[in-house]
Write a protein that holds these residues in place. Structure first.
Motif, PDB file in Angstrom:
ATOM      1  N   ASP A  43       0.834  -1.200   0.000  1.00 55.64           N
ATOM      2  CA  ASP A  43       0.000   0.000   0.000  1.00 55.64           C
ATOM      3  C   ASP A  43       0.873   1.255   0.000  1.00 55.64           C
ATOM      4  O   ASP A  43       0.619   2.208  -0.742  1.00 55.64           O
ATOM      5  CB  ASP A  43      -0.915  -0.021   1.225  1.00 55.64           C
ATOM      6  N   GLY A  44       1.925   1.244   0.812  1.00 62.13           N
ATOM      7  CA  GLY A  44       2.836   2.384   0.866  1.00 62.13           C
ATOM      8  C   GLY A  44       3.639   2.546  -0.413  1.00 62.13           C
ATOM      9  O   GLY A  44       3.864   3.667  -0.884  1.00 62.13           O
ATOM     10  N   ILE A  45       4.078   1.422  -0.989  1.00 61.01           N
ATOM     11  CA  ILE A  45       4.839   1.476  -2.240  1.00 61.01           C
ATOM     12  C   ILE A  45       3.984   2.060  -3.356  1.00 61.01           C
ATOM     13  O   ILE A  45       4.427   2.933  -4.118  1.00 61.01           O
ATOM     14  CB  ILE A  45       5.331   0.068  -2.632  1.00 61.01           C
ATOM     15  N   LEU A  46       2.753   1.587  -3.456  1.00 61.02           N
ATOM     16  CA  LEU A  46       1.850   2.073  -4.500  1.00 61.02           C
ATOM     17  C   LEU A  46       1.596   3.567  -4.352  1.00 61.02           C
ATOM     18  O   LEU A  46       1.658   4.320  -5.333  1.00 61.02           O
ATOM     19  CB  LEU A  46       0.530   1.304  -4.441  1.00 61.02           C
ATOM     20  N   ASP A 112      -6.260  -6.179  -1.980  1.00 63.75           N
ATOM     21  CA  ASP A 112      -5.175  -6.457  -1.032  1.00 63.75           C
ATOM     22  C   ASP A 112      -4.098  -7.333  -1.659  1.00 63.75           C
ATOM     23  O   ASP A 112      -2.899  -7.132  -1.424  1.00 63.75           O
ATOM     24  CB  ASP A 112      -5.729  -7.146   0.220  1.00 63.75           C
ATOM     25  N   CYS A 113      -4.509  -8.301  -2.452  1.00 68.81           N
ATOM     26  CA  CYS A 113      -3.550  -9.199  -3.096  1.00 68.81           C
ATOM     27  C   CYS A 113      -2.671  -8.438  -4.085  1.00 68.81           C
ATOM     28  O   CYS A 113      -1.460  -8.677  -4.158  1.00 68.81           O
ATOM     29  CB  CYS A 113      -4.292 -10.327  -3.802  1.00 68.81           C
ATOM     30  N   LEU A 114      -3.262  -7.517  -4.828  1.00 70.95           N
ATOM     31  CA  LEU A 114      -2.478  -6.738  -5.785  1.00 70.95           C
ATOM     32  C   LEU A 114      -1.416  -5.915  -5.062  1.00 70.95           C
ATOM     33  O   LEU A 114      -0.251  -5.873  -5.483  1.00 70.95           O
ATOM     34  CB  LEU A 114      -3.401  -5.821  -6.591  1.00 70.95           C
ATOM     35  N   GLU A 115      -1.795  -5.277  -3.964  1.00 73.54           N
ATOM     36  CA  GLU A 115      -0.825  -4.494  -3.197  1.00 73.54           C
ATOM     37  C   GLU A 115       0.250  -5.399  -2.596  1.00 73.54           C
ATOM     38  O   GLU A 115       1.429  -5.024  -2.543  1.00 73.54           O
ATOM     39  CB  GLU A 115      -1.544  -3.703  -2.104  1.00 73.54           C
ATOM     40  N   ALA A 116      -0.143  -6.583  -2.157  1.00 75.50           N
ATOM     41  CA  ALA A 116       0.834  -7.532  -1.617  1.00 75.50           C
ATOM     42  C   ALA A 116       1.835  -7.948  -2.689  1.00 75.50           C
ATOM     43  O   ALA A 116       3.030  -8.128  -2.408  1.00 75.50           O
ATOM     44  CB  ALA A 116       0.114  -8.760  -1.061  1.00 75.50           C
ATOM     45  N   LEU A 117       1.371  -8.080  -3.914  1.00 78.24           N
ATOM     46  CA  LEU A 117       2.270  -8.420  -5.021  1.00 78.24           C
ATOM     47  C   LEU A 117       3.334  -7.347  -5.223  1.00 78.24           C
ATOM     48  O   LEU A 117       4.505  -7.657  -5.473  1.00 78.24           O
ATOM     49  CB  LEU A 117       1.470  -8.601  -6.311  1.00 78.24           C
ATOM     50  N   PHE A 118       2.937  -6.089  -5.109  1.00 79.43           N
ATOM     51  CA  PHE A 118       3.898  -4.997  -5.276  1.00 79.43           C
ATOM     52  C   PHE A 118       4.994  -5.078  -4.208  1.00 79.43           C
ATOM     53  O   PHE A 118       6.174  -4.870  -4.495  1.00 79.43           O
ATOM     54  CB  PHE A 118       3.188  -3.646  -5.204  1.00 79.43           C
TER      55      PHE A 118
END
Length: 227
Positions: A43-46, A112-118
């Protein structure tokens, strides 16, 4: 369940540590390790990557407007749209309860999964690599945001004036010429406080007002009202 190598191909990144990829697509209902902590980092990276892109794309916009644009790009609906394009639901590891209740298509789980992937990509490589993946996936949303921003000159003008605590512009129709089915509008946009005004023409009041606002924005910057 689909092969995780297919997901790697979809996102354009091949993991060195496959356990990170597996963790990123594992929901807490499946057990541990799961993607909750990765989602927190992602979430922070995005937010950071989108903020950097907006900062470079719009050098003249104030912080408040940039924040609104970022929020629109990273909200759940936007993330779900990208997750669905990647078919992330097919790669999820879910507990029996989530599987039976439609967890593979649940918006919050997909986002949530997409953010976890990042986060997993960054931990497996570095920030720059994660940034490139995010920018690739958000290429069209960022361009769409840019197009919307370019078109809406009235909003740009309003935000510009509000950030400087100046009065809002006044729009007046100066003239309407031509036949009813093809009428040309001429609109004046004025800021009485600064004694500035500009005009715009268009095939409707809305278009003419937008053009007038655009011309007044140019005039403001030419007269050094940036501070």
């Amino acid at each position: 369940m689909a092969k995780l190598s297919d997901l790697e191909q979809q996102i354009g990144y091949q993991f060195k540590n496959n356990s990170l990829l597996r963790q990123a697509v594992t929901h807490r209902s499946y057990g541990r390790p799961n993607n909750e902590r990765l989602e927190f980092v992602g979430d922070g990276i995005l937010d950071c990557v989108i903020a950097l892109n907006l900062y470079e794309m719009y050098p003249d916009l104030p912080e408040g407007q940039l924040s609104k644009m970022r929020a629109a790009l990273v909200n759940q609906d936007s993330l779900v749209e990208i997750a669905e394009q990647l078919d992330i639901g097919h790669y999820l590891y879910l507990g029996d309860g989530e599987l039976k209740s439609g967890g593979r298509s649940r918006p919050s789980i997909l986002a949530d999964c997409l953010e976890a992937l990042f986060a997993a990509i960054m931990l497996d490589s570095d920030f720059i690599t994660a940034q490139k993946v995010i920018e690739k996936l958000f290429y069209y949303p960022l361009r769409e945001q840019q197009n919307n921003q370019t078109k809406d000159y009235k909003t740009q003008l309003q935000e510009y004036l509000q950030s400087r605590r100046l009065s809002l512009p006044r729009y007046n129709i100066i003239s309407m010429t031509g036949p009813e089915h093809d009428m040309l509008f001429r609109v004046e946009c004025a800021i009485e406080e600064l004694e500035l005004r500009a005009w715009g023409e268009g095939k409707g009041k809305k278009q003419a007002s937008q053009n007038a606002a655009q011309n007044l924005l140019v005039l403001l910057k030419e007269n050094d009202f940036n501070d």
